[in-house]
Design an enzyme around this catalytic site. Structure first.
Site, PDB file in Angstrom:
ATOM      1  CG  PHE A   1      -0.340  -0.067   2.557  1.00  0.00           C
ATOM      2  CD1 PHE A   1       0.288   1.035   3.131  1.00  0.00           C
ATOM      3  CD2 PHE A   1      -0.381  -1.251   3.301  1.00  0.00           C
ATOM      4  CE1 PHE A   1       0.861   0.971   4.393  1.00  0.00           C
ATOM      5  CE2 PHE A   1       0.187  -1.336   4.568  1.00  0.00           C
ATOM      6  CZ  PHE A   1       0.812  -0.213   5.107  1.00  0.00           C
TER       7      PHE A   1
ATOM      8  CB  THR B   1      -4.979   0.703  11.051  1.00  0.00           C
ATOM      9  OG1 THR B   1      -3.929   0.746  12.017  1.00  0.00           O
ATOM     10  CG2 THR B   1      -4.491   1.221   9.710  1.00  0.00           C
TER      11      THR B   1
ATOM     12  NE  ARG C   1      -6.659   5.909  12.111  1.00  0.00           N
ATOM     13  CZ  ARG C   1      -5.459   5.374  12.307  1.00  0.00           C
ATOM     14  NH1 ARG C   1      -5.318   4.358  13.142  1.00  0.00           N
ATOM     15  NH2 ARG C   1      -4.395   5.845  11.684  1.00  0.00           N
TER      16      ARG C   1
ATOM     17  CG  ASN D   1      -6.369   5.749   8.590  1.00  0.00           C
ATOM     18  OD1 ASN D   1      -5.734   6.736   8.234  1.00  0.00           O
ATOM     19  ND2 ASN D   1      -5.791   4.642   9.020  1.00  0.00           N
TER      20      ASN D   1
ATOM     21  CG  HIS E   1       0.637   9.479  11.594  1.00  0.00           C
ATOM     22  ND1 HIS E   1       1.126   8.239  11.271  1.00  0.00           N
ATOM     23  CD2 HIS E   1       1.543  10.032  12.458  1.00  0.00           C
ATOM     24  CE1 HIS E   1       2.298   8.055  11.891  1.00  0.00           C
ATOM     25  NE2 HIS E   1       2.569   9.126  12.611  1.00  0.00           N
TER      26      HIS E   1
HETATM   27  P1  IDP Z   1      -1.485   3.350  11.805  1.00  0.00           P
HETATM   28  O1  IDP Z   1      -1.697   4.645  11.052  1.00  0.00           O
HETATM   29  O2  IDP Z   1      -2.732   2.907  12.530  1.00  0.00           O
HETATM   30  O3  IDP Z   1      -0.268   3.374  12.697  1.00  0.00           O
HETATM   31  P2  IDP Z   1       0.085   1.726   9.949  1.00  0.00           P
HETATM   32  O4  IDP Z   1       0.071   0.243   9.913  1.00  0.00           O
HETATM   33  O5  IDP Z   1       1.294   2.392  10.545  1.00  0.00           O
HETATM   34  O6  IDP Z   1      -1.253   2.207  10.709  1.00  0.00           O
HETATM   35  O7  IDP Z   1      -0.133   2.225   8.465  1.00  0.00           O
HETATM   36  C1  IDP Z   1       0.107   3.564   8.123  1.00  0.00           C
HETATM   37  C2  IDP Z   1      -1.036   4.037   7.251  1.00  0.00           C
HETATM   38  O8  IDP Z   1      -1.019   3.308   6.026  1.00  0.00           O
HETATM   39  C3  IDP Z   1      -2.436   3.797   7.811  1.00  0.00           C
HETATM   40  O9  IDP Z   1      -2.849   4.770   8.742  1.00  0.00           O
HETATM   41  C4  IDP Z   1      -3.270   3.836   6.548  1.00  0.00           C
HETATM   42  O10 IDP Z   1      -3.480   5.181   6.090  1.00  0.00           O
HETATM   43  C5  IDP Z   1      -2.353   3.114   5.561  1.00  0.00           C
HETATM   44  N1  IDP Z   1      -2.617   1.667   5.516  1.00  0.00           N
HETATM   45  C6  IDP Z   1      -2.286   0.740   6.469  1.00  0.00           C
HETATM   46  N2  IDP Z   1      -2.676  -0.493   6.092  1.00  0.00           N
HETATM   47  C7  IDP Z   1      -3.264  -0.351   4.879  1.00  0.00           C
HETATM   48  C8  IDP Z   1      -3.874  -1.273   3.954  1.00  0.00           C
HETATM   49  O11 IDP Z   1      -3.951  -2.483   4.196  1.00  0.00           O
HETATM   50  N3  IDP Z   1      -4.368  -0.735   2.799  1.00  0.00           N
HETATM   51  C9  IDP Z   1      -4.293   0.598   2.501  1.00  0.00           C
HETATM   52  N4  IDP Z   1      -3.714   1.492   3.331  1.00  0.00           N
HETATM   53  C10 IDP Z   1      -3.217   1.031   4.508  1.00  0.00           C
HETATM   54 MG    MG Z   2       1.722   3.584  12.171  1.00  0.00          MG
END
Ligand code: IDP
Ligand code: MG
Length: 140
Positions: free
Chosen positions: A59, A93, A104, A114, A117
């Protein structure tokens, strides 16, 4: 409990829908203080650097394109256990898994768009805060 600082970003899906104030209200209601804040347009290179930890994920490209699709609001939040507390206020997430009342659950459009951050550890918070802010910008 310790007073901590964490980096928060209000993402483009939320700034586009004019939700900055409503999201900030959630932080303040939860006892987090916004001690630095700036609205900016990320460049592609800045988004890639900020999310470098995810560069091998499927992604990654879409995420960087989304993060430059409109303005973001970057901010430093301060308070007791701010890193964990902010993650609780944000919710999971994937908004489908986010608890009721979290940012969220209330505002996210998708797992990608979402709305917010938040740093995931004290160590990463320090790195992420210094990515966007100088000491002089942070007024605790
Ligand atoms: P977080 O923001 O809850 O810490 P992370 O795993 O660090 O989540 O991922 C960073 C960002 O990447 C997420 O907030 C979201 O915007 C995007 N993201 C995470 N997983 C996916 C996915 O499976 N598909 C599309 N975007 C994703
Ligand atoms: Mg993260």
């Amino acid at each position: 409990m310790a007073i901590e600082r964490t980096l928060s970003i209000i993402k483009p899906d939320a700034t586009k829908r004019n939700l900055t104030g409503q999201i900030n209200e959630k932080f303040e209601a939860a006892g987090l203080r916004i001690i630095a804040q700036r609205r900016l347009q990320l460049t592609s290179v800045q988004a890639e650097l900020f999310y470098a930890v995810h560069q091998d994920r499927a992604f990654f490209r879409d995420l960087c394109d989304f993060m430059i699709s409109g303005p973001v609001v970057v901010q430093v939040l301060e308070g007791e256990n701010a890193v964990t507390r902010n993650r609780e206020i944000m919710g999971a997430t994937n908004p489908a898994n986010a608890d009721d009342g979290t940012i969220r659950a209330m505002y996210a459009e998708s797992i990608q768009a979402n709305s917010v951050h938040g740093s995931d550890s004290i160590e990463n918070a320090a790195v992420e805060i210094s990515f966007f802010f100088s000491q002089i910008d942070i007024v605790g």
